[in-house]
Design a protein around this motif. Structure first.
Motif, PDB file in Angstrom:
ATOM      1  N   PRO A   1       5.667  70.890  84.705  1.00  0.00           N
ATOM      2  CA  PRO A   1       5.348  69.460  84.632  1.00  0.00           C
ATOM      3  C   PRO A   1       6.099  68.783  83.480  1.00  0.00           C
ATOM      4  N   ILE A   2       6.138  67.468  83.523  1.00  0.00           N
ATOM      5  CA  ILE A   2       6.660  66.696  82.397  1.00  0.00           C
ATOM      6  C   ILE A   2       5.579  66.640  81.323  1.00  0.00           C
ATOM      7  N   VAL A   3       5.947  66.967  80.095  1.00  0.00           N
ATOM      8  CA  VAL A   3       5.005  66.886  78.972  1.00  0.00           C
ATOM      9  C   VAL A   3       5.650  66.056  77.869  1.00  0.00           C
ATOM     10  N   LEU A   4       4.987  64.995  77.494  1.00  0.00           N
ATOM     11  CA  LEU A   4       5.532  64.039  76.533  1.00  0.00           C
ATOM     12  C   LEU A   4       4.535  63.739  75.425  1.00  0.00           C
ATOM     13  N   GLY A   5       5.083  63.380  74.269  1.00  0.00           N
ATOM     14  CA  GLY A   5       4.283  62.723  73.247  1.00  0.00           C
ATOM     15  C   GLY A   5       4.490  61.236  73.423  1.00  0.00           C
ATOM     16  N   VAL A   6       3.416  60.446  73.473  1.00  0.00           N
ATOM     17  CA  VAL A   6       3.558  59.008  73.724  1.00  0.00           C
ATOM     18  C   VAL A   6       2.671  58.184  72.802  1.00  0.00           C
ATOM     19  N   ASP A   7       3.112  56.960  72.568  1.00  0.00           N
ATOM     20  CA  ASP A   7       2.277  55.925  71.959  1.00  0.00           C
ATOM     21  C   ASP A   7       1.891  54.943  73.062  1.00  0.00           C
ATOM     22  N   VAL A   8       0.643  54.514  73.082  1.00  0.00           N
ATOM     23  CA  VAL A   8       0.201  53.504  74.039  1.00  0.00           C
ATOM     24  C   VAL A   8       0.499  52.132  73.439  1.00  0.00           C
ATOM     25  N   MET A   9       1.432  51.417  74.036  1.00  0.00           N
ATOM     26  CA  MET A   9       1.849  50.111  73.525  1.00  0.00           C
ATOM     27  C   MET A   9       0.935  48.989  74.015  1.00  0.00           C
ATOM     28  N   GLU A  10       0.483  49.104  75.271  1.00  0.00           N
ATOM     29  CA  GLU A  10      -0.423  48.103  75.842  1.00  0.00           C
ATOM     30  C   GLU A  10      -1.393  48.797  76.792  1.00  0.00           C
ATOM     31  N   GLY A  11      -2.580  48.221  76.928  1.00  0.00           N
ATOM     32  CA  GLY A  11      -3.563  48.760  77.855  1.00  0.00           C
ATOM     33  C   GLY A  11      -4.189  50.041  77.350  1.00  0.00           C
ATOM     34  N   ALA A  12      -4.549  50.910  78.275  1.00  0.00           N
ATOM     35  CA  ALA A  12      -5.191  52.179  77.936  1.00  0.00           C
ATOM     36  C   ALA A  12      -4.760  53.237  78.947  1.00  0.00           C
ATOM     37  N   LEU A  13      -4.430  54.415  78.439  1.00  0.00           N
ATOM     38  CA  LEU A  13      -4.008  55.523  79.293  1.00  0.00           C
ATOM     39  C   LEU A  13      -5.218  56.348  79.693  1.00  0.00           C
ATOM     40  N   ARG A  14      -5.368  56.567  80.992  1.00  0.00           N
ATOM     41  CA  ARG A  14      -6.488  57.335  81.526  1.00  0.00           C
ATOM     42  C   ARG A  14      -5.986  58.491  82.382  1.00  0.00           C
ATOM     43  N   MET A  15      -6.884  59.453  82.577  1.00  0.00           N
ATOM     44  CA  MET A  15      -6.573  60.572  83.457  1.00  0.00           C
ATOM     45  C   MET A  15      -6.261  60.077  84.876  1.00  0.00           C
ATOM     46  N   LEU A  16      -5.375  60.794  85.549  1.00  0.00           N
ATOM     47  CA  LEU A  16      -4.981  60.565  86.948  1.00  0.00           C
ATOM     48  C   LEU A  16      -4.118  59.319  87.151  1.00  0.00           C
ATOM     49  N   THR A  17      -3.788  58.614  86.073  1.00  0.00           N
ATOM     50  CA  THR A  17      -2.950  57.421  86.208  1.00  0.00           C
ATOM     51  C   THR A  17      -1.558  57.797  86.714  1.00  0.00           C
ATOM     52  N   PRO A  18      -1.064  57.147  87.775  1.00  0.00           N
ATOM     53  CA  PRO A  18       0.319  57.379  88.206  1.00  0.00           C
ATOM     54  C   PRO A  18       1.278  56.675  87.245  1.00  0.00           C
ATOM     55  N   ILE A  19       2.313  57.390  86.822  1.00  0.00           N
ATOM     56  CA  ILE A  19       3.236  56.880  85.806  1.00  0.00           C
ATOM     57  C   ILE A  19       4.632  56.722  86.405  1.00  0.00           C
ATOM     58  N   ALA A  20       5.323  55.654  86.003  1.00  0.00           N
ATOM     59  CA  ALA A  20       6.675  55.412  86.512  1.00  0.00           C
ATOM     60  C   ALA A  20       7.539  54.774  85.431  1.00  0.00           C
ATOM     61  N   ALA A  21       8.834  54.940  85.587  1.00  0.00           N
ATOM     62  CA  ALA A  21       9.816  54.224  84.784  1.00  0.00           C
ATOM     63  C   ALA A  21      10.551  53.270  85.711  1.00  0.00           C
ATOM     64  N   VAL A  22      11.084  52.207  85.148  1.00  0.00           N
ATOM     65  CA  VAL A  22      11.846  51.250  85.941  1.00  0.00           C
ATOM     66  C   VAL A  22      13.242  51.124  85.323  1.00  0.00           C
ATOM     67  N   LYS A  23      14.252  51.517  86.096  1.00  0.00           N
ATOM     68  CA  LYS A  23      15.639  51.505  85.610  1.00  0.00           C
ATOM     69  C   LYS A  23      16.431  50.427  86.353  1.00  0.00           C
ATOM     70  N   THR A  24      17.358  49.823  85.660  1.00  0.00           N
ATOM     71  CA  THR A  24      18.243  48.839  86.276  1.00  0.00           C
ATOM     72  C   THR A  24      19.666  49.369  86.226  1.00  0.00           C
ATOM     73  N   GLY A  25      20.286  49.492  87.406  1.00  0.00           N
ATOM     74  CA  GLY A  25      21.633  50.039  87.490  1.00  0.00           C
ATOM     75  C   GLY A  25      22.694  49.025  87.108  1.00  0.00           C
ATOM     76  N   PRO A  26      23.947  49.467  87.042  1.00  0.00           N
ATOM     77  CA  PRO A  26      25.063  48.569  86.692  1.00  0.00           C
ATOM     78  C   PRO A  26      25.189  47.386  87.654  1.00  0.00           C
ATOM     79  N   ASP A  27      24.745  47.596  88.898  1.00  0.00           N
ATOM     80  CA  ASP A  27      24.828  46.522  89.888  1.00  0.00           C
ATOM     81  C   ASP A  27      23.635  45.571  89.801  1.00  0.00           C
ATOM     82  N   GLY A  28      22.746  45.824  88.828  1.00  0.00           N
ATOM     83  CA  GLY A  28      21.576  44.968  88.658  1.00  0.00           C
ATOM     84  C   GLY A  28      20.416  45.333  89.548  1.00  0.00           C
ATOM     85  N   LYS A  29      20.586  46.384  90.352  1.00  0.00           N
ATOM     86  CA  LYS A  29      19.528  46.798  91.266  1.00  0.00           C
ATOM     87  C   LYS A  29      18.454  47.590  90.520  1.00  0.00           C
TER      88      LYS A  29
END
Length: 204
Positions: A87-115
């Motif tokens: 699995p992915i294991v990270l150390g994180v700071d919660v910047m906004e909201g609250a992190l709870r168990m079972l929360t689905p996590i995602a990153a959002v990337k923007t490519g060179p084409d802006g997509k």
């Protein structure tokens, strides 16, 4: 039999409130067979209380069944990568909201084409601080180690970088679930955060 029609339309309302009347054995047996709930009482207030208790129990059961669909909002800043994948294991700071168990996590990337590309990491399987389980981590609290599990996880160093901000993966279904079952558990700040996350994930 008439009450049984509600089993298909609205099962929680397939009930009979029998005030100061006798229900014969055949009717009770039929109701039990088809799943119609019968409440009997000689005092109207007792009938009312029994029905309300029944509805509350149904709501709690539906709430429990919906917990995988309920996504509370959070924004996370990774500060360390302990395991890159499966699995992915990270150390994180919660910047906004609250992190709870079972929360689905995602990153959002923007490519060179802006997509825009939404990269799903999986669901939070554990939250720990100083090797002790933490049920929830809110903004401003000390950093936590988070284990994220899921199929086809992206790889840190290839698909993701440590600097990538992470978000709870909200959807129209998750927002509707919060509104129906968890409205009292969501703070005004969290509702405002949901509004900010909606355009990020193209939620109408």
């Amino acid at each position: 039999m008439q009450a049984g029609v509600m089993l298909e339309k609205s099962p929680e309302h397939a009930v009979m409130l029998c005030f100061d009347v006798r229900v014969d054995k055949d009717a009770m047996a039929y109701a039990n067979d088809v799943g119609v709930k019968i409440f009997q009482a000689d005092i109207i207030y007792h009938l009312f209380d029994a029905f309300n208790k029944h509805m509350d129990q149904l709501k709690e059961r539906r709430k429990e069944e919906s917990k995988m669909k309920a996504v509370f909002p959070c924004v996370l800043k990774p500060i360390a990568i302990f395991n890159k994948k499966d699995p992915i294991v990270l150390g994180v700071d919660v910047m906004e909201g609250a992190l709870r168990m079972l929360t689905p996590i995602a990153a959002v990337k923007t490519g060179p084409d802006g997509k825009k590309e939404v990269i799903s990491l999986g669901r939070v399987a554990s939250i720990e601080r100083d090797h002790k389980a933490v049920p929830i981590c809110k903004r401003g609290q000390p950093s936590v180690a988070v284990k994220i599990e899921g199929p086809n996880q992206p790889l840190y160093g290839r698909h993701l970088e440590e600097k990538d901000i992470l978000y709870s993966l909200v959807s129209r279904e998750s927002i509707d679930t919060l509104k129906e079952f968890y409205r009292e558990d969501v703070s005004m700040d969290e509702w405002n955060l949901i509004k900010k996350l909606k355009p990020l994930f193209d939620v109408a």
